[in-house]
Design a protein around this motif. Structure first.
Motif, PDB file in Angstrom:
ATOM      1  N   ALA A 151      90.859  82.119  72.041  1.00 36.08           N
ATOM      2  CA  ALA A 151      91.157  81.475  73.056  1.00 36.08           C
ATOM      3  C   ALA A 151      90.076  81.029  74.170  1.00 36.08           C
ATOM      4  CB  ALA A 151      92.261  82.552  74.028  1.00 36.08           C
ATOM      5  N   ASP A 152      90.661  80.564  75.270  1.00 33.73           N
ATOM      6  CA  ASP A 152      89.558  80.055  76.027  1.00 33.73           C
ATOM      7  C   ASP A 152      88.666  80.985  76.852  1.00 33.73           C
ATOM      8  OD1 ASP A 152      90.266  77.430  75.642  1.00 33.73           O
ATOM      9  OD2 ASP A 152      91.707  77.224  77.321  1.00 33.73           O
ATOM     10  N   ASP A 153      89.357  82.103  76.779  1.00 30.66           N
ATOM     11  CA  ASP A 153      88.281  83.419  77.349  1.00 30.66           C
ATOM     12  C   ASP A 153      87.272  83.794  76.589  1.00 30.66           C
ATOM     13  OD1 ASP A 153      89.340  84.841  75.212  1.00 30.66           O
ATOM     14  OD2 ASP A 153      90.987  85.824  76.438  1.00 30.66           O
ATOM     15  N   ASP A 154      87.236  83.049  75.201  1.00 32.47           N
ATOM     16  CA  ASP A 154      85.828  83.372  74.469  1.00 32.47           C
ATOM     17  C   ASP A 154      86.215  84.619  73.419  1.00 32.47           C
ATOM     18  OD1 ASP A 154      84.679  81.025  74.652  1.00 32.47           O
ATOM     19  OD2 ASP A 154      82.959  81.832  76.239  1.00 32.47           O
ATOM     20  N   TRP A 155      87.297  85.369  73.774  1.00 30.58           N
ATOM     21  CA  TRP A 155      87.240  86.429  72.873  1.00 30.58           C
ATOM     22  C   TRP A 155      88.769  86.543  72.114  1.00 30.58           C
ATOM     23  CZ3 TRP A 155      83.753  89.864  71.722  1.00 30.58           C
ATOM     24  CH2 TRP A 155      82.525  90.105  72.538  1.00 30.58           C
ATOM     25  N   THR A 156      89.761  86.606  72.832  1.00 31.10           N
ATOM     26  CA  THR A 156      90.887  86.802  72.057  1.00 31.10           C
ATOM     27  C   THR A 156      91.268  85.937  71.006  1.00 31.10           C
ATOM     28  OG1 THR A 156      91.902  87.088  74.680  1.00 31.10           O
ATOM     29  CG2 THR A 156      93.557  86.955  73.050  1.00 31.10           C
ATOM     30  N   ALA A 157      91.639  86.619  70.030  1.00 29.14           N
ATOM     31  CA  ALA A 157      91.666  85.825  68.785  1.00 29.14           C
ATOM     32  C   ALA A 157      93.091  86.069  68.059  1.00 29.14           C
ATOM     33  CB  ALA A 157      90.646  86.603  67.866  1.00 29.14           C
ATOM     34  N   PHE A 158      93.551  84.859  68.064  1.00 29.21           N
ATOM     35  CA  PHE A 158      94.999  85.020  67.686  1.00 29.21           C
ATOM     36  C   PHE A 158      95.465  84.273  66.524  1.00 29.21           C
ATOM     37  CE2 PHE A 158      94.556  81.761  70.679  1.00 29.21           C
ATOM     38  CZ  PHE A 158      95.343  80.645  70.529  1.00 29.21           C
ATOM     39  N   THR A 159      96.626  84.428  66.043  1.00 22.75           N
ATOM     40  CA  THR A 159      96.920  83.706  64.660  1.00 22.75           C
ATOM     41  C   THR A 159      97.421  82.351  65.035  1.00 22.75           C
ATOM     42  OG1 THR A 159      99.060  84.723  64.675  1.00 22.75           O
ATOM     43  CG2 THR A 159      97.218  85.660  63.260  1.00 22.75           C
ATOM     44  N   GLU A 160      97.060  81.182  64.542  1.00 27.20           N
ATOM     45  CA  GLU A 160      97.567  80.047  64.937  1.00 27.20           C
ATOM     46  C   GLU A 160      99.149  79.754  64.934  1.00 27.20           C
ATOM     47  OE1 GLU A 160      95.719  75.656  64.383  1.00 27.20           O
ATOM     48  OE2 GLU A 160      96.289  76.666  62.583  1.00 27.20           O
ATOM     49  N   ASN A 161      99.616  80.452  63.775  1.00 23.64           N
ATOM     50  CA  ASN A 161     100.870  80.108  63.535  1.00 23.64           C
ATOM     51  C   ASN A 161     101.899  81.341  64.258  1.00 23.64           C
ATOM     52  OD1 ASN A 161     100.687  82.283  62.025  1.00 23.64           O
ATOM     53  ND2 ASN A 161     101.012  81.102  60.062  1.00 23.64           N
ATOM     54  N   GLY A 162     101.326  82.137  65.127  1.00 22.51           N
ATOM     55  CA  GLY A 162     101.988  83.227  65.724  1.00 22.51           C
ATOM     56  C   GLY A 162     102.279  84.469  64.704  1.00 22.51           C
ATOM     57  N   SER A 163     101.865  84.523  63.757  1.00 25.84           N
ATOM     58  CA  SER A 163     102.151  85.569  62.630  1.00 25.84           C
ATOM     59  C   SER A 163     101.635  87.010  63.425  1.00 25.84           C
ATOM     60  CB  SER A 163     101.299  85.368  61.246  1.00 25.84           C
ATOM     61  OG  SER A 163     101.844  84.573  60.512  1.00 25.84           O
ATOM     62  N   MET A 164     102.304  87.955  63.111  1.00 23.14           N
ATOM     63  CA  MET A 164     101.713  89.249  63.621  1.00 23.14           C
ATOM     64  C   MET A 164     100.631  89.464  62.761  1.00 23.14           C
ATOM     65  SD  MET A 164     103.911  91.184  65.467  1.00 23.14           S
ATOM     66  CE  MET A 164     105.290  91.457  66.070  1.00 23.14           C
ATOM     67  N   ALA A 165      99.769  90.552  63.527  1.00 23.41           N
ATOM     68  CA  ALA A 165      98.570  90.612  62.889  1.00 23.41           C
ATOM     69  C   ALA A 165      98.246  92.311  62.618  1.00 23.41           C
ATOM     70  CB  ALA A 165      97.454  90.134  63.423  1.00 23.41           C
ATOM     71  N   ALA A 166      97.424  92.963  61.897  1.00 22.56           N
ATOM     72  CA  ALA A 166      97.142  94.209  61.893  1.00 22.56           C
ATOM     73  C   ALA A 166      95.585  94.336  61.538  1.00 22.56           C
ATOM     74  CB  ALA A 166      97.777  94.836  60.741  1.00 22.56           C
ATOM     75  N   HIS A 167      95.124  95.368  62.390  1.00 21.29           N
ATOM     76  CA  HIS A 167      93.669  95.637  62.028  1.00 21.29           C
ATOM     77  C   HIS A 167      93.259  97.228  61.928  1.00 21.29           C
ATOM     78  CE1 HIS A 167      89.674  95.301  64.560  1.00 21.29           C
ATOM     79  NE2 HIS A 167      89.387  95.639  63.374  1.00 21.29           N
ATOM     80  N   PHE A 168      92.715  97.525  60.882  1.00 23.09           N
ATOM     81  CA  PHE A 168      92.292  99.036  60.825  1.00 23.09           C
ATOM     82  C   PHE A 168      91.001  99.128  60.372  1.00 23.09           C
ATOM     83  CE2 PHE A 168      96.647  99.145  60.298  1.00 23.09           C
ATOM     84  CZ  PHE A 168      97.223 100.686  60.644  1.00 23.09           C
ATOM     85  N   GLU A 169      90.066 100.058  60.800  1.00 28.33           N
ATOM     86  CA  GLU A 169      88.715 100.004  60.902  1.00 28.33           C
ATOM     87  C   GLU A 169      88.467 101.518  60.720  1.00 28.33           C
ATOM     88  OE1 GLU A 169      86.584  98.486  64.038  1.00 28.33           O
ATOM     89  OE2 GLU A 169      84.756  98.257  63.138  1.00 28.33           O
ATOM     90  N   HIS A 170      87.190 101.565  60.062  1.00 31.66           N
ATOM     91  CA  HIS A 170      86.360 102.914  60.061  1.00 31.66           C
ATOM     92  C   HIS A 170      84.968 102.811  60.189  1.00 31.66           C
ATOM     93  CE1 HIS A 170      89.242 106.238  59.992  1.00 31.66           C
ATOM     94  NE2 HIS A 170      89.867 105.837  58.947  1.00 31.66           N
ATOM     95  N   THR A 171      84.008 103.654  60.443  1.00 31.52           N
ATOM     96  CA  THR A 171      82.752 103.504  60.337  1.00 31.52           C
ATOM     97  C   THR A 171      82.294 104.503  58.980  1.00 31.52           C
ATOM     98  OG1 THR A 171      82.219 103.367  62.748  1.00 31.52           O
ATOM     99  CG2 THR A 171      80.278 103.970  61.420  1.00 31.52           C
TER     100      THR A 171
END
Lengths: 266, 89
Positions: free
Chosen positions: A213-233
């Protein structure tokens, strides 16, 4: 690629415990009607009160302690006045610096009642992370990790986000190498003991591009799909992957980790 | 926190532009600066500065680019920040 000595890994494990405990505190506060800003305040308190420093705040200008990414937002959403609604999914991404070393983790949570297809996607994303971690063996290649993640996601029928990747982590929040969530078995650099990776599959319900997005951060799916994110170190050790941010991966608390010097978890 | 993948993301195969003139805009500019990996900062006559690499055809003929050169740049309509240098004047 920076390899860490055992003593450094132990400090990273402490950072990871602080980070995980803070996320668990945020997790307990997630409810319909709570704002993402409130979650951010809880996280900041939780990290600071344990002697850590929020790693995201100020990182390349990011304004907050948490990334709160709701629904079609994949990663890097700003916390604010947005109230969580029944049926939302929210990904909480949190990072901590402690004694000069960073830890990074994320999970996606359903809010209230969420369609079963969405829950299935969250499950597939988490399973892909587990598969990626299992592939992070000393002597394996980075592509083995990427391919393991991609395989689980695509077999479940979802889309691996290409525009963002995991990363090495240590004294710097983002270090080499980049850790894509797609790739070929046997490609890429060899994983050596002492390498620490933030492995983080980002998944969309349907094939899509991801737009910032224009705020340079918020990353969203172009087609509006729901998204998920899991992460470990995850640290690569001679005995296999050591999931620093996982419960039991580094002892139950900071003090336990300090006295035991860390426990090798699953 | 995820890292932005370095380099432009590859569009899905079916709409990946070929290295031809389709889906591109041709314009002229002046090379300001040589950047790593044989990319160049080009100031377009129209105003914006973009990052451009040297086209394969120019590499094949060892046409060298230096700061100050006037060049023709092809810009993808998918990403107006990047272009390909196709001609040195």
């Amino acid at each position: 690629m920076m390899l860490k000595r055992q003593a450094e890994l132990e400090v990273m494990a402490e950072a990871a415990v602080i980070n995980r405990e803070a996320l668990e505190q945020v997790e307990r506060a997630i409810a319909i009607g709570v704002t993402t800003g409130e979650l951010n305040a809880i996280a900041e308190d939780a990290i600071v009160s344990r002697g850590g420093k929020p790693a995201f705040k100020g990182y390349n200008g990011f304004p907050a302690t948490l990334c709160t990414s709701v629904n079609e937002v994949v990663v890097h959403g700003f916390p604010g006045d947005r109230k969580l609604q029944d049926g939302d999914v929210i990904s909480i991404d949190i990072g901590t610096f402690y004694r000069g070393y960073a830890a990074d983790m994320a999970r996606t949570y359903p809010v209230g009642t969420v369609p079963v297809e969405t829950l299935r996607m969250l499950d597939a994303t988490e399973r892909s992370l587990t598969a990626g971690i299992a592939a992070a063996q000393p002597g394996s290649r980075l592509g083995d990790v990427s391919a393991a993640i991609q395989d689980v996601v695509e077999k479940a029928g979802y889309w691996v986000v290409r525009e963002f990747v995991g990363h090495g982590i240590g004294r710097e929040f983002h270090e080499a190498p980049e850790v894509p969530n797609f790739g070929r078995v046997g490609s890429g650099p060899v994983l050596r003991p002492g390498l620490v990776l933030a492995i983080e599959p980002m998944v969309a319900q349907a094939r899509t591009r991801v737009i910032v997005a224009d705020d340079d951060w918020t990353a969203f799916t172009e087609n509006g799909s729901m998204a998920a994110h899991f992460e470990h170190t995850v640290a690569i050790t001679a005995d296999g992957p050591w999931v620093l941010t996982q419960h039991g991966g580094a002892g139950a608390s900071v003090t336990a980790a300090l006295t035991s010097g860390g426990v090798h978890g699953a | 926190m995820a890292r932005k993948r370095s380099g432009p993301p590859r569009p899905p195969r079916e709409n990946r532009p070929e290295e031809t003139t389709q889906d591109t805009i041709r314009t002229e500019g002046v090379v300001l600066e040589a950047r790593p990996n044989t990319t160049f900062l080009v100031q377009l006559d129209a105003g914006p500065e973009i990052l451009a690499h040297v086209g394969g055809k120019m590499r094949r003929h060892y046409i060298r680019i230096l700061p100050g050169d006037r060049v023709v740049v092809e810009i993808s309509t998918y990403d107006p920040e990047k272009g390909r240098i196709v001609y040195r004047k």
